[in-house]
Motif scaffolding. Structure first.
Motif, PDB file in Angstrom:
ATOM      1  N   LYS A   5      41.157  28.867  68.831  1.00  0.00           N
ATOM      2  CA  LYS A   5      41.289  27.892  67.731  1.00  0.00           C
ATOM      3  C   LYS A   5      40.996  26.515  68.294  1.00  0.00           C
ATOM      4  O   LYS A   5      41.884  25.846  68.827  1.00  0.00           O
ATOM      5  CB  LYS A   5      42.717  27.921  67.151  1.00  0.00           C
ATOM      6  CG  LYS A   5      43.094  29.231  66.470  1.00  0.00           C
ATOM      7  CD  LYS A   5      43.005  29.147  64.960  1.00  0.00           C
ATOM      8  CE  LYS A   5      43.427  30.426  64.265  1.00  0.00           C
ATOM      9  NZ  LYS A   5      42.976  31.687  64.830  1.00  0.00           N
ATOM     10  N   ALA A  40      32.770  32.710  70.229  1.00  0.00           N
ATOM     11  CA  ALA A  40      33.635  31.995  69.286  1.00  0.00           C
ATOM     12  C   ALA A  40      33.910  30.577  69.786  1.00  0.00           C
ATOM     13  O   ALA A  40      33.935  29.622  68.995  1.00  0.00           O
ATOM     14  CB  ALA A  40      34.941  32.758  69.076  1.00  0.00           C
ATOM     15  N   PRO A  51      36.489  36.849  62.882  1.00  0.00           N
ATOM     16  CA  PRO A  51      37.387  36.306  63.912  1.00  0.00           C
ATOM     17  C   PRO A  51      37.025  34.909  64.430  1.00  0.00           C
ATOM     18  O   PRO A  51      37.900  34.176  64.879  1.00  0.00           O
ATOM     19  CB  PRO A  51      37.279  37.325  65.055  1.00  0.00           C
ATOM     20  CG  PRO A  51      36.782  38.577  64.444  1.00  0.00           C
ATOM     21  CD  PRO A  51      35.969  38.175  63.247  1.00  0.00           C
ATOM     22  N   TRP A  52      35.748  34.526  64.382  1.00  0.00           N
ATOM     23  CA  TRP A  52      35.348  33.222  64.916  1.00  0.00           C
ATOM     24  C   TRP A  52      35.481  32.129  63.862  1.00  0.00           C
ATOM     25  O   TRP A  52      35.361  30.952  64.170  1.00  0.00           O
ATOM     26  CB  TRP A  52      33.917  33.293  65.456  1.00  0.00           C
ATOM     27  CG  TRP A  52      32.932  33.794  64.442  1.00  0.00           C
ATOM     28  CD1 TRP A  52      32.206  33.038  63.564  1.00  0.00           C
ATOM     29  CD2 TRP A  52      32.554  35.162  64.193  1.00  0.00           C
ATOM     30  NE1 TRP A  52      31.422  33.841  62.784  1.00  0.00           N
ATOM     31  CE2 TRP A  52      31.605  35.151  63.146  1.00  0.00           C
ATOM     32  CE3 TRP A  52      32.939  36.388  64.759  1.00  0.00           C
ATOM     33  CZ2 TRP A  52      31.032  36.328  62.646  1.00  0.00           C
ATOM     34  CZ3 TRP A  52      32.358  37.548  64.254  1.00  0.00           C
ATOM     35  CH2 TRP A  52      31.428  37.513  63.226  1.00  0.00           C
ATOM     36  N   ARG A  75      39.124  41.179  65.100  1.00  0.00           N
ATOM     37  CA  ARG A  75      40.008  40.174  65.696  1.00  0.00           C
ATOM     38  C   ARG A  75      39.476  39.897  67.096  1.00  0.00           C
ATOM     39  O   ARG A  75      38.777  40.738  67.674  1.00  0.00           O
ATOM     40  CB  ARG A  75      41.457  40.679  65.786  1.00  0.00           C
ATOM     41  CG  ARG A  75      41.614  41.859  66.712  1.00  0.00           C
ATOM     42  CD  ARG A  75      43.037  42.340  66.865  1.00  0.00           C
ATOM     43  NE  ARG A  75      43.015  43.460  67.802  1.00  0.00           N
ATOM     44  CZ  ARG A  75      43.190  43.352  69.114  1.00  0.00           C
ATOM     45  NH1 ARG A  75      43.483  42.189  69.657  1.00  0.00           N
ATOM     46  NH2 ARG A  75      43.106  44.411  69.896  1.00  0.00           N
ATOM     47  N   LEU A  76      39.815  38.718  67.640  1.00  0.00           N
ATOM     48  CA  LEU A  76      39.430  38.428  69.020  1.00  0.00           C
ATOM     49  C   LEU A  76      40.480  39.019  69.957  1.00  0.00           C
ATOM     50  O   LEU A  76      41.661  39.072  69.611  1.00  0.00           O
ATOM     51  CB  LEU A  76      39.333  36.918  69.245  1.00  0.00           C
ATOM     52  CG  LEU A  76      38.234  36.173  68.474  1.00  0.00           C
ATOM     53  CD1 LEU A  76      38.306  34.677  68.771  1.00  0.00           C
ATOM     54  CD2 LEU A  76      36.856  36.702  68.823  1.00  0.00           C
ATOM     55  N   LEU A 108      41.644  45.427  59.745  1.00  0.00           N
ATOM     56  CA  LEU A 108      41.023  44.941  60.979  1.00  0.00           C
ATOM     57  C   LEU A 108      40.025  45.969  61.518  1.00  0.00           C
ATOM     58  O   LEU A 108      39.224  45.663  62.391  1.00  0.00           O
ATOM     59  CB  LEU A 108      42.088  44.648  62.039  1.00  0.00           C
ATOM     60  CG  LEU A 108      43.077  43.523  61.721  1.00  0.00           C
ATOM     61  CD1 LEU A 108      44.094  43.368  62.842  1.00  0.00           C
ATOM     62  CD2 LEU A 108      42.358  42.202  61.491  1.00  0.00           C
ATOM     63  N   GLU A 123      32.477  38.043  72.845  1.00  0.00           N
ATOM     64  CA  GLU A 123      32.832  37.545  71.509  1.00  0.00           C
ATOM     65  C   GLU A 123      33.764  36.326  71.608  1.00  0.00           C
ATOM     66  O   GLU A 123      33.656  35.388  70.806  1.00  0.00           O
ATOM     67  CB  GLU A 123      33.504  38.665  70.692  1.00  0.00           C
ATOM     68  CG  GLU A 123      33.624  38.336  69.213  1.00  0.00           C
ATOM     69  CD  GLU A 123      34.391  39.396  68.426  1.00  0.00           C
ATOM     70  OE1 GLU A 123      35.272  40.063  69.010  1.00  0.00           O
ATOM     71  OE2 GLU A 123      34.122  39.547  67.223  1.00  0.00           O
ATOM     72  N   TYR A 165      30.688  28.597  69.224  1.00  0.00           N
ATOM     73  CA  TYR A 165      30.532  28.372  67.782  1.00  0.00           C
ATOM     74  C   TYR A 165      31.449  27.241  67.307  1.00  0.00           C
ATOM     75  O   TYR A 165      31.022  26.323  66.607  1.00  0.00           O
ATOM     76  CB  TYR A 165      30.837  29.665  67.010  1.00  0.00           C
ATOM     77  CG  TYR A 165      30.958  29.462  65.523  1.00  0.00           C
ATOM     78  CD1 TYR A 165      29.838  29.195  64.749  1.00  0.00           C
ATOM     79  CD2 TYR A 165      32.200  29.503  64.892  1.00  0.00           C
ATOM     80  CE1 TYR A 165      29.952  28.980  63.379  1.00  0.00           C
ATOM     81  CE2 TYR A 165      32.320  29.288  63.530  1.00  0.00           C
ATOM     82  CZ  TYR A 165      31.195  29.030  62.777  1.00  0.00           C
ATOM     83  OH  TYR A 165      31.316  28.806  61.429  1.00  0.00           O
ATOM     84  N   GLN A 166      32.714  27.300  67.731  1.00  0.00           N
ATOM     85  CA  GLN A 166      33.668  26.294  67.259  1.00  0.00           C
ATOM     86  C   GLN A 166      33.423  24.923  67.900  1.00  0.00           C
ATOM     87  O   GLN A 166      33.724  23.895  67.305  1.00  0.00           O
ATOM     88  CB  GLN A 166      35.105  26.771  67.508  1.00  0.00           C
ATOM     89  CG  GLN A 166      35.462  27.975  66.623  1.00  0.00           C
ATOM     90  CD  GLN A 166      36.872  28.495  66.848  1.00  0.00           C
ATOM     91  OE1 GLN A 166      37.722  27.826  67.421  1.00  0.00           O
ATOM     92  NE2 GLN A 166      37.123  29.715  66.387  1.00  0.00           N
ATOM     93  N   PRO A 178      43.074  34.847  71.043  1.00  0.00           N
ATOM     94  CA  PRO A 178      42.701  33.927  69.957  1.00  0.00           C
ATOM     95  C   PRO A 178      41.994  32.652  70.427  1.00  0.00           C
ATOM     96  O   PRO A 178      42.282  32.142  71.511  1.00  0.00           O
ATOM     97  CB  PRO A 178      44.049  33.606  69.294  1.00  0.00           C
ATOM     98  CG  PRO A 178      45.097  33.994  70.265  1.00  0.00           C
ATOM     99  CD  PRO A 178      44.528  35.052  71.140  1.00  0.00           C
ATOM    100  N   CYS A 189      41.003  36.060  62.640  1.00  0.00           N
ATOM    101  CA  CYS A 189      41.956  36.572  63.630  1.00  0.00           C
ATOM    102  C   CYS A 189      41.509  36.234  65.050  1.00  0.00           C
ATOM    103  O   CYS A 189      40.978  37.051  65.728  1.00  0.00           O
ATOM    104  CB  CYS A 189      42.134  38.068  63.462  1.00  0.00           C
ATOM    105  SG  CYS A 189      42.763  38.455  61.843  1.00  0.00           S
TER     106      CYS A 189
END
Lengths: 89, 205
Positions: free
Chosen positions: B13, B74, A83-84, B7-8, A62, B70, B77-78, B11, A89
């Protein structure tokens, strides 16, 4: 041989202990002599370092500093998803 | 010096794309009270801050804001990953798409590009810390506004985490202001600027 930890659980643990370290870091910036906070920092900082090394060993680094844990003949830093991304992660 | 961690901080998702929401949430990337402005504000202010506790808090919160940027990135982006042309047209994302395709670019929800005029670095500890406390509250309000627009728990969850951090940062900046004022003359906090008038430059006394 040690038991291989579950990837998801280990990452969740890293997130938990890292958050604890980060939050008490900010608290210590404005309360630099608080002994309870200092003890808390040392305890969780140690747990975080252990978990970061363990993660690198089994699931890839990491941080660039822990790339040495997963010894292969290939540059592992770029292998695991970012991560994204899905599975990251 | 900075070191990246792959890593974020919290998280993200998201399984269901939503270009309409992405256009709103992007404000916390490049908008007036967004994470990019927050990070640049604190990391710019810290150089002339004369008190070590406050230099520390500006450095560490400024760094955490990069991690928040970030998380927001993310999410965007998702929310916009693999959008179809139909979804792009229907959601009003076409105006963003024409200039950036699905690439991330810092702008406010209204399409205004990121600008350094979103923040100030005044070179006066009391002034800068008041700006920082206000910035945390403005970001908190923005997250409250975002939370009223969404009900998908996959998006709400990281947004709530970010909202909570604004409150913690506000608290730390409040303590920083207290540290600064405890050092200054309690009869007149504004008698000098401790980031400027400490080296015999002040002729006014």
């Amino acid at each position: 041989m040690t038991n291989k930890p579950c990837k998801k659980d280990l990452l969740q643990w890293i997130n938990v202990v890292s958050f604890a370290v980060n939050d008490v870091n900010l608290f210590l910036d404005t309360h630099p002599t608080d002994q309870k906070a200092l003890e808390f920092f040392h305890e969780y900082s140690k747990l975080r370092n252990q978990a970061m090394h363990e993660y690198a060993k089994y699931y890839g680094p990491l941080t660039v500093d822990t790339t040495v844990e997963s010894c292969t003949d290939r540059w592992n830093w770029i292998n695991e998803p970012w991560p994204w991304q899905e599975g990251g992660c | 010096m900075w070191i990246y961690e792959k890593r974020l901080q919290y998280p993200v998702k998201i399984t269901q794309t939503n270009a309409k929401l992405a256009q709103v949430i992007i404000s916390q990337f490049g908008g007036p009270d967004g994470e990019l402005a927050a990070s640049m504000r604190y990391l710019s202010q810290r150089y002339t801050m004369p008190y070590k506790e406050v230099t520390g808090i500006l450095t560490d919160i400024g760094t955490e804001e990069l991690a928040h940027m970030e998380i927001i990135s993310a999410i965007i982006y998702q929310l916009t990953k693999d959008l179809s042309m139909e979804e792009i047209q229907k959601s009003g994302f076409d105006k963003y798409y024409v200039d950036h395709t699905l690439g991330l670019w810092p702008q406010a929800a209204g399409g205004v590009p990121f600008t350094a005029t979103y923040f100030q670095s005044k070179g006066d500890p009391i002034t800068d810390l008041h700006e920082d406390m206000a910035a945390e509250q403005k970001a908190r309000t923005t997250y409250d506004n975002i939370l009223r627009l969404i009900n998908d728990p996959e998006i709400c969850d990281p947004i709530r985490f970010l909202r909570e951090r604004e409150i913690v940062h506000y608290q730390r900046f409040g303590e920083s202001l207290r540290i600064v004022q405890d050092i200054l003359d309690s009869k007149n906090f504004y008698a000098i600027n401790p980031a400027f008038d400490m080296s015999d430059k002040c002729n006014c006394k």
